[in-house]
Design a protein around this motif. Structure first.
Motif, PDB file in Angstrom:
ATOM      1  N   PRO A 160     -11.341  -2.179  13.869  1.00  0.00           N
ATOM      2  CA  PRO A 160     -10.690  -1.730  12.640  1.00  0.00           C
ATOM      3  C   PRO A 160     -11.568  -1.951  11.397  1.00  0.00           C
ATOM      4  N   TRP A 161     -11.516  -0.980  10.501  1.00  0.00           N
ATOM      5  CA  TRP A 161     -12.256  -1.029   9.238  1.00  0.00           C
ATOM      6  C   TRP A 161     -11.808  -2.255   8.449  1.00  0.00           C
ATOM      7  N   SER A 162     -12.750  -2.928   7.788  1.00  0.00           N
ATOM      8  CA  SER A 162     -12.406  -4.125   7.024  1.00  0.00           C
ATOM      9  C   SER A 162     -13.020  -4.074   5.629  1.00  0.00           C
ATOM     10  N   GLU A 163     -12.625  -5.004   4.818  1.00  0.00           N
ATOM     11  CA  GLU A 163     -13.120  -5.116   3.439  1.00  0.00           C
ATOM     12  C   GLU A 163     -14.643  -5.182   3.387  1.00  0.00           C
ATOM     13  N   SER A 164     -15.258  -5.785   4.385  1.00  0.00           N
ATOM     14  CA  SER A 164     -16.710  -5.991   4.367  1.00  0.00           C
ATOM     15  C   SER A 164     -17.511  -4.780   4.859  1.00  0.00           C
ATOM     16  N   HIS A 208     -13.910   3.744   0.322  1.00  0.00           N
ATOM     17  CA  HIS A 208     -13.675   2.448   0.962  1.00  0.00           C
ATOM     18  C   HIS A 208     -12.259   1.943   0.647  1.00  0.00           C
ATOM     19  N   ALA A 209     -11.874   2.010  -0.629  1.00  0.00           N
ATOM     20  CA  ALA A 209     -10.531   1.566  -1.020  1.00  0.00           C
ATOM     21  C   ALA A 209      -9.463   2.415  -0.331  1.00  0.00           C
ATOM     22  N   ARG A 210      -9.717   3.732  -0.208  1.00  0.00           N
ATOM     23  CA  ARG A 210      -8.769   4.631   0.461  1.00  0.00           C
ATOM     24  C   ARG A 210      -8.631   4.269   1.932  1.00  0.00           C
ATOM     25  N   TYR A 211      -9.746   3.991   2.603  1.00  0.00           N
ATOM     26  CA  TYR A 211      -9.676   3.582   4.013  1.00  0.00           C
ATOM     27  C   TYR A 211      -8.783   2.355   4.164  1.00  0.00           C
ATOM     28  N   LEU A 212      -8.988   1.373   3.309  1.00  0.00           N
ATOM     29  CA  LEU A 212      -8.200   0.139   3.388  1.00  0.00           C
ATOM     30  C   LEU A 212      -6.736   0.398   3.058  1.00  0.00           C
ATOM     31  N   ARG A 213      -6.487   1.177   2.007  1.00  0.00           N
ATOM     32  CA  ARG A 213      -5.122   1.460   1.567  1.00  0.00           C
ATOM     33  C   ARG A 213      -4.358   2.263   2.617  1.00  0.00           C
ATOM     34  N   THR A 248      -4.985   2.605   5.791  1.00  0.00           N
ATOM     35  CA  THR A 248      -4.805   1.805   7.002  1.00  0.00           C
ATOM     36  C   THR A 248      -3.636   0.846   6.818  1.00  0.00           C
ATOM     37  N   ALA A 249      -3.556   0.216   5.645  1.00  0.00           N
ATOM     38  CA  ALA A 249      -2.472  -0.739   5.370  1.00  0.00           C
ATOM     39  C   ALA A 249      -1.102  -0.069   5.388  1.00  0.00           C
ATOM     40  N   THR A 250      -1.028   1.191   4.932  1.00  0.00           N
ATOM     41  CA  THR A 250       0.261   1.892   4.897  1.00  0.00           C
ATOM     42  C   THR A 250       0.582   2.599   6.212  1.00  0.00           C
ATOM     43  N   GLY A 251      -0.367   2.629   7.156  1.00  0.00           N
ATOM     44  CA  GLY A 251      -0.142   3.305   8.430  1.00  0.00           C
ATOM     45  C   GLY A 251      -0.423   4.798   8.386  1.00  0.00           C
ATOM     46  N   GLU A 252      -0.973   5.298   7.272  1.00  0.00           N
ATOM     47  CA  GLU A 252      -1.270   6.727   7.146  1.00  0.00           C
ATOM     48  C   GLU A 252      -2.616   7.093   7.761  1.00  0.00           C
ATOM     49  N   ALA A 253      -3.395   6.087   8.124  1.00  0.00           N
ATOM     50  CA  ALA A 253      -4.705   6.326   8.744  1.00  0.00           C
ATOM     51  C   ALA A 253      -5.039   5.147   9.636  1.00  0.00           C
ATOM     52  N   ARG A 254      -5.961   5.389  10.540  1.00  0.00           N
ATOM     53  CA  ARG A 254      -6.529   4.330  11.373  1.00  0.00           C
ATOM     54  C   ARG A 254      -8.035   4.556  11.352  1.00  0.00           C
ATOM     55  N   MET A 255      -8.725   3.711  10.605  1.00  0.00           N
ATOM     56  CA  MET A 255     -10.166   3.846  10.409  1.00  0.00           C
ATOM     57  C   MET A 255     -10.869   2.731  11.190  1.00  0.00           C
ATOM     58  N   PHE A 256     -12.022   3.096  11.777  1.00  0.00           N
ATOM     59  CA  PHE A 256     -12.724   2.169  12.651  1.00  0.00           C
ATOM     60  C   PHE A 256     -14.225   2.172  12.388  1.00  0.00           C
ATOM     61  N   TRP A 291      -6.303  10.356  10.359  1.00  0.00           N
ATOM     62  CA  TRP A 291      -5.364  10.204   9.265  1.00  0.00           C
ATOM     63  C   TRP A 291      -4.381  11.359   9.293  1.00  0.00           C
ATOM     64  N   HIS A 292      -3.249  11.142   8.625  1.00  0.00           N
ATOM     65  CA  HIS A 292      -2.172  12.131   8.585  1.00  0.00           C
ATOM     66  C   HIS A 292      -2.554  13.309   7.699  1.00  0.00           C
ATOM     67  N   VAL A 293      -2.289  14.513   8.198  1.00  0.00           N
ATOM     68  CA  VAL A 293      -2.492  15.747   7.442  1.00  0.00           C
ATOM     69  C   VAL A 293      -1.395  16.735   7.809  1.00  0.00           C
ATOM     70  N   VAL A 294      -1.328  17.797   7.059  1.00  0.00           N
ATOM     71  CA  VAL A 294      -0.526  18.954   7.442  1.00  0.00           C
ATOM     72  C   VAL A 294      -1.539  20.038   7.777  1.00  0.00           C
ATOM     73  N   TRP A 295      -1.468  20.530   8.990  1.00  0.00           N
ATOM     74  CA  TRP A 295      -2.378  21.568   9.474  1.00  0.00           C
ATOM     75  C   TRP A 295      -1.555  22.739   9.951  1.00  0.00           C
ATOM     76  N   ARG A 296      -1.798  23.901   9.358  1.00  0.00           N
ATOM     77  CA  ARG A 296      -1.060  25.119   9.713  1.00  0.00           C
ATOM     78  C   ARG A 296       0.450  24.882   9.658  1.00  0.00           C
ATOM     79  N   GLU A 297       0.869  24.214   8.583  1.00  0.00           N
ATOM     80  CA  GLU A 297       2.283  23.932   8.291  1.00  0.00           C
ATOM     81  C   GLU A 297       2.934  22.982   9.290  1.00  0.00           C
ATOM     82  N   GLU A 298       2.139  22.176   9.970  1.00  0.00           N
ATOM     83  CA  GLU A 298       2.654  21.235  10.959  1.00  0.00           C
ATOM     84  C   GLU A 298       1.998  19.868  10.741  1.00  0.00           C
TER      85      GLU A 298
END
Length: 178
Positions: free
Chosen positions: A8-12, A42-47, A49-57, A73-80
């Motif tokens: 998992p992505w970390s602060e460092s 970097h801040a977005r990856y951490l944020r 990941t913390a909210t569960g909207e992405a999993r960065m490694f 990460w979560h997206v809407v693709w072709r209205e789905e």
């Protein structure tokens, strides 16, 4: 190819983003980001990941050396609701199957954390044969091509999709890629 793992992505891990922010590494992404953009990424990856909207490694070898990064990460693709993935591998580790192996591991993670999302998508530039090959080797289906504004210039990308509800990624008859 050496064994790899996803950590998992970390602060460092901001130094890994700096290492990938070279003209050569960003040639298929309309060039490097500014320092402020790196800090925000970097801040977005951490944020996210913390909210569960992405999993960065971080992609690591058996010795714990950082070879690159991958995530979804979560997206809407072709209205789905879907997941999107992206990755990079440091130049000294390219050409050894690291990206393909990392994507295979990420697909397992995406299946386990898809939260009802059917597709994992990827959008490599049409002129990036390595990343397009990684998608193909991991069972993604080419669903289209489009051009959009990215980092201040037009970028034409291939639209790859993997059906996370099937084991091999290929949709069953009657359930086409949208």
């Amino acid at each position: 190819m050496a064994d790899i793992r996803l950590r998992p992505w970390s602060e460092s891990d901001i130094d890994l983003l700096h290492a990938a922010n070279t003209p050569a590494m960003t040639a298929h992404l309309n060039g490097p980001e500014t320092e402020d953009e790196i800090v925000e990424r970097h801040a977005r990856y951490l944020r996210l990941t913390a909210t569960g909207e992405a999993r960065m490694f971080v992609i690591e070898d058996e010795a714990g050396t950082a070879l690159g990064s991958i995530g979804h990460w979560h997206v809407v693709w072709r209205e789905e609701a879907a997941l999107e993935t992206g990755w990079f591998v440091r130049p000294e580790s390219q050409g050894r199957g690291v990206a393909s192996a990392a994507l295979a591991l990420l697909i397992e993670d995406a299946r386990a954390h898809r939260e009802g999302r059917r597709f994992l998508t990827a959008f490599p530039g049409v002129e990036n044969p390595a990343s397009n090959g990684v998608c193909r080797r991991n069972g993604f289906i080419l669903a289209g091509t489009f051009t959009e504004d990215f980092r201040g210039a037009e970028l034409t990308v291939n639209e790859w999709a993997l059906d996370l509800t099937t084991q091999n990624g290929v949709s069953s008859p009657g359930t086409p890629v949208p």
